[in-house]
Scaffold this motif. Structure first.
Motif, PDB file in Angstrom:
ATOM      1  N   MET A   1       0.840  -1.198   0.000  1.00 40.79           N
ATOM      2  CA  MET A   1       0.000   0.000   0.000  1.00 40.79           C
ATOM      3  C   MET A   1       0.874   1.246   0.000  1.00 40.79           C
ATOM      4  SD  MET A   1      -2.684   1.379   2.888  1.00 40.79           S
ATOM      5  CE  MET A   1      -1.331   2.136   3.804  1.00 40.79           C
ATOM      6  N   ALA A   2       0.571   2.197  -0.848  1.00 36.35           N
ATOM      7  CA  ALA A   2       1.339   3.439  -0.886  1.00 36.35           C
ATOM      8  C   ALA A   2       1.103   4.229   0.383  1.00 36.35           C
ATOM      9  CB  ALA A   2       0.935   4.272  -2.098  1.00 36.35           C
ATOM     10  N   ASP A   3       2.147   4.738   0.967  1.00 35.26           N
ATOM     11  CA  ASP A   3       2.060   5.541   2.182  1.00 35.26           C
ATOM     12  C   ASP A   3       1.586   6.935   1.826  1.00 35.26           C
ATOM     13  OD1 ASP A   3       2.682   7.139   4.410  1.00 35.26           O
ATOM     14  OD2 ASP A   3       4.152   5.667   5.074  1.00 35.26           O
ATOM     15  N   SER A   4       0.504   7.383   2.441  1.00 30.29           N
ATOM     16  CA  SER A   4      -0.054   8.696   2.110  1.00 30.29           C
ATOM     17  C   SER A   4       0.802   9.832   2.621  1.00 30.29           C
ATOM     18  CB  SER A   4      -1.475   8.822   2.687  1.00 30.29           C
ATOM     19  OG  SER A   4      -1.466   8.637   4.091  1.00 30.29           O
ATOM     20  N   TYR A   5       1.811   9.538   3.452  1.00 30.02           N
ATOM     21  CA  TYR A   5       2.678  10.584   3.981  1.00 30.02           C
ATOM     22  C   TYR A   5       4.108  10.400   3.506  1.00 30.02           C
ATOM     23  CZ  TYR A   5      -1.354  11.236   6.913  1.00 30.02           C
ATOM     24  OH  TYR A   5      -2.636  11.445   7.349  1.00 30.02           O
ATOM     25  N   GLY A   6       4.354   9.469   2.616  1.00 28.10           N
ATOM     26  CA  GLY A   6       5.704   9.233   2.119  1.00 28.10           C
ATOM     27  C   GLY A   6       5.668   8.109   1.100  1.00 28.10           C
ATOM     28  N   GLN A   7       6.684   7.302   1.045  1.00 24.58           N
ATOM     29  CA  GLN A   7       6.738   6.182   0.116  1.00 24.58           C
ATOM     30  C   GLN A   7       6.534   4.878   0.894  1.00 24.58           C
ATOM     31  OE1 GLN A   7       6.983   6.907  -3.174  1.00 24.58           O
ATOM     32  NE2 GLN A   7       6.905   9.015  -2.470  1.00 24.58           N
ATOM     33  N   ASN A   8       6.553   3.776   0.166  1.00 19.76           N
ATOM     34  CA  ASN A   8       6.459   2.473   0.814  1.00 19.76           C
ATOM     35  C   ASN A   8       7.694   2.207   1.658  1.00 19.76           C
ATOM     36  OD1 ASN A   8       3.997   1.780  -0.339  1.00 19.76           O
ATOM     37  ND2 ASN A   8       4.980   0.982  -2.194  1.00 19.76           N
TER      38      ASN A   8
ATOM     39  N   ILE B   1       0.521  -1.041  10.347  1.00 18.10           N
ATOM     40  CA  ILE B   1      -0.452  -0.024   9.949  1.00 18.10           C
ATOM     41  C   ILE B   1      -0.939  -0.279   8.525  1.00 18.10           C
ATOM     42  CG2 ILE B   1      -0.751   2.438   9.436  1.00 18.10           C
ATOM     43  CD1 ILE B   1       1.197   3.011  11.766  1.00 18.10           C
ATOM     44  N   ASP B   2      -0.012  -0.647   7.641  1.00 17.80           N
ATOM     45  CA  ASP B   2      -0.394  -0.961   6.259  1.00 17.80           C
ATOM     46  C   ASP B   2      -1.290  -2.200   6.202  1.00 17.80           C
ATOM     47  OD1 ASP B   2       1.018   1.189   5.329  1.00 17.80           O
ATOM     48  OD2 ASP B   2       2.750   0.035   4.635  1.00 17.80           O
ATOM     49  N   PHE B   3      -0.954  -3.225   6.973  1.00 17.26           N
ATOM     50  CA  PHE B   3      -1.790  -4.429   7.014  1.00 17.26           C
ATOM     51  C   PHE B   3      -3.202  -4.092   7.503  1.00 17.26           C
ATOM     52  CE2 PHE B   3       2.132  -7.332   7.793  1.00 17.26           C
ATOM     53  CZ  PHE B   3       2.422  -7.296   6.443  1.00 17.26           C
ATOM     54  N   PHE B   4      -3.269  -3.236   8.521  1.00 17.24           N
ATOM     55  CA  PHE B   4      -4.567  -2.831   9.061  1.00 17.24           C
ATOM     56  C   PHE B   4      -5.361  -2.057   8.003  1.00 17.24           C
ATOM     57  CE2 PHE B   4      -7.204   0.398  11.136  1.00 17.24           C
ATOM     58  CZ  PHE B   4      -8.022  -0.391  11.935  1.00 17.24           C
ATOM     59  N   SER B   5      -4.690  -1.153   7.304  1.00 17.45           N
ATOM     60  CA  SER B   5      -5.361  -0.348   6.281  1.00 17.45           C
ATOM     61  C   SER B   5      -5.865  -1.213   5.127  1.00 17.45           C
ATOM     62  CB  SER B   5      -4.410   0.729   5.746  1.00 17.45           C
ATOM     63  OG  SER B   5      -4.000   1.590   6.776  1.00 17.45           O
TER      64      SER B   5
ATOM     65  N   ILE C   1      -5.288  -7.372   8.886  1.00 17.87           N
ATOM     66  CA  ILE C   1      -5.354  -7.651  10.321  1.00 17.87           C
ATOM     67  C   ILE C   1      -6.454  -6.797  10.926  1.00 17.87           C
ATOM     68  CG2 ILE C   1      -2.926  -8.332  10.576  1.00 17.87           C
ATOM     69  CD1 ILE C   1      -2.350  -5.549  11.669  1.00 17.87           C
ATOM     70  N   GLU C   2      -6.966  -7.244  12.065  1.00 14.87           N
ATOM     71  CA  GLU C   2      -8.045  -6.519  12.722  1.00 14.87           C
ATOM     72  C   GLU C   2      -7.502  -5.662  13.853  1.00 14.87           C
ATOM     73  OE1 GLU C   2     -10.892  -9.385  13.999  1.00 14.87           O
ATOM     74  OE2 GLU C   2     -11.621  -9.791  11.965  1.00 14.87           O
ATOM     75  N   SER C   3      -8.307  -4.690  14.225  1.00 13.87           N
ATOM     76  CA  SER C   3      -7.995  -3.873  15.388  1.00 13.87           C
ATOM     77  C   SER C   3      -7.970  -4.741  16.641  1.00 13.87           C
ATOM     78  CB  SER C   3      -9.048  -2.770  15.525  1.00 13.87           C
ATOM     79  OG  SER C   3      -8.829  -2.015  16.691  1.00 13.87           O
ATOM     80  N   SER C   4      -6.990  -4.489  17.511  1.00 17.46           N
ATOM     81  CA  SER C   4      -6.880  -5.278  18.741  1.00 17.46           C
ATOM     82  C   SER C   4      -6.117  -4.489  19.796  1.00 17.46           C
ATOM     83  CB  SER C   4      -6.154  -6.601  18.474  1.00 17.46           C
ATOM     84  OG  SER C   4      -4.802  -6.363  18.119  1.00 17.46           O
ATOM     85  N   GLU C   5      -6.246  -4.921  21.033  1.00 16.18           N
ATOM     86  CA  GLU C   5      -5.490  -4.302  22.120  1.00 16.18           C
ATOM     87  C   GLU C   5      -3.987  -4.477  21.889  1.00 16.18           C
ATOM     88  OE1 GLU C   5      -6.227  -2.484  24.645  1.00 16.18           O
ATOM     89  OE2 GLU C   5      -8.381  -2.721  25.023  1.00 16.18           O
TER      90      GLU C   5
END
Length: 424
Positions: free
Chosen positions: A1-8, A39-43, A47-51
């Protein structure tokens, strides 16, 4: 996934060499590249949100060293902040951290909390203060709160005539400056505030300390309080963006980084006056840089006795301000100061805002190494610009330690006092 604030992230591992949490723990999930990948995996819904995910993203000192060294130009802190917001929405936050965000949103709340804490410091038994800890720091090791907030106490100082001692002292480009004191100077470290004020007056400046200023908001932003920070940004831009102010002086690198780097983007996001935010950002300068840019050597006299000094460079100064070496330059310029660099002068202290409280064991390992190396210099004073660094490092210095943590302005003002004594 391309990073919206920089590069991969290319997984090069450069960030591992500068990340204090990775260095302390040695685990991949404590590294910047792991956080970015998660963060990329979550986006990408892999992966799911977790504690557990929340804990990994939160266990970061937000020092910015990874972003500074990243060859792909990834803005790690911004991505962490955005992810923290999502994790806090999903899983909440610790009650004491939520309370902190609530208090920092209004100056009246900060003032009320400081008053309560000051009262508690007076009545808490010494035995309890030695035994009870915040993180790994005993209550007794925390600084005593100011008798009155610095901004209130400084009003009489502001009645002095600017420039009364300044003839021939400097080549000033600025004549009227605003002093952004931040929360720590206002409620904890008035010695820093009066030192800064004394220096600015001695340099012939008219100093404005806006009564309406409030917390810069960065602690709130780091803890999911983006929607609450708008009032802080609006208030501070209004009082610092007044006409006729030539510079905005800060004594805290975190506050300085917020005003200089974060406020323009936040102003755009919140629909605030973008031109005003840019003007304020352009005028922000830390006190050590201001001194080095505008004071002639004769402004600061030589002490009768040499002072042995070492220095800790705060992460926000090193990674987010334009002239991070000014404090060291100031120490070298003060005649009578023997500056002895510590081995890890420019490494993180492990304070990180509330990090020392939330992750005490990680913080302790980092801080204890700093303390050992500072003691090894044989210095009398440990100089640092950041109030949280001062709290954290000072918290690991017991009564037997022959080392005192101070702001560089405090030391510079001491030399001013020597000069005034010579003139008197």
């Amino acid at each position: 996934m391309a990073d919206s604030y920089g590069q991969n992230c290319n997984r090069c591992g450069f960030c591992l060499s500068v990340c204090p949490t990775y260095q302390a723990q040695g685990a991949e999930d404590a590294s910047p590249r792991a956080r970015i990948q998660l963060i990329d995996f979550f986006s990408d819904n892999k992966i799911e949100s977790s504690e557990k995910l929340k804990d990994i993203i939160s266990k970061c000192l937000m020092c910015g060293s990874c972003a500074n060294i990243c060859p792909s130009g990834i803005n790690h802190p911004e991505r962490y902040i955005r992810m923290r917001e999502k994790m806090i929405r999903d899983h909440g936050d610790r009650p004491e951290i939520k309370s902190l965000v609530y208090l920092l949103a209004k100056e009246s709340r900060i003032r009320m909390a400081a008053g309560a804490a000051k009262m508690a410091q007076k009545i808490v038994p010494d035995l309890f203060a030695l035994k009870y800890k915040l993180g790994n720091i005993a209550l007794k090791q925390f600084p005593v709160l100011n008798k009155v907030p610095f901004r209130s106490a400084a009003r009489t100082e502001l009645e002095r005539t600017p420039g009364q001692n300044s003839k021939g002292a400097s080549d000033l480009k600025y004549g009227r400056v605003a002093y952004f004191t931040g929360c720590a100077t206002n409620y904890l470290f008035d010695d820093t505030g009066f030192a800064v004020l004394d220096i600015l007056h001695h340099l012939g400046l008219e100093v404005i300390i806006p009564d309406t200023q409030t917390c810069c908001g960065i602690p709130m932003l780091y803890h999911g309080g983006r929607e609450k920070i708008k009032n802080n940004v609006t208030t501070n831009l209004a009082c610092l963006g007044a006409q006729g102010i030539d510079a905005v002086i800060v004594d805290c690198p975190t506050c300085g980084a917020a005003l200089k780097n974060d406020y323009p983007g936040l102003a755009k996001e919140f629909g605030l006056d973008q031109d005003r935010a840019n003007r304020v950002a352009e005028k922000v300068v830390d006190i050590s840089t201001f001194i080095m840019n505008h004071a002639r050597p004769e402004v600061f006299a030589q002490n009768h006795e040499a002072v042995r000094v070492t220095y800790h460079q705060p992460c926000h100064l090193r990674n987010h301000m334009p002239t991070p070496g000014s404090a060291q330059a100031l120490l070298n310029a003060l005649k009578g100061v023997e500056y002895i660099p510590a081995l890890d002068m420019d490494s993180c202290c492990g304070g990180g805002g509330t990090f020392f409280y939330e992750y005490p064991e990680v913080s302790k390992g980092i801080a204890e190494n700093k303390v050992a190396n500072a003691k090894a210099t044989g210095a009398d004073l440990w100089v640092t610009d950041c109030p949280v660094c001062r709290i954290n490092l000072g918290g690991y210095l017991d009564d037997t330690a022959d080392l005192t943590v101070v702001h560089p302005a405090r030391l510079a003002a001491q030399f001013l006092s020597a000069l005034k004594g010579q003139k008197g």
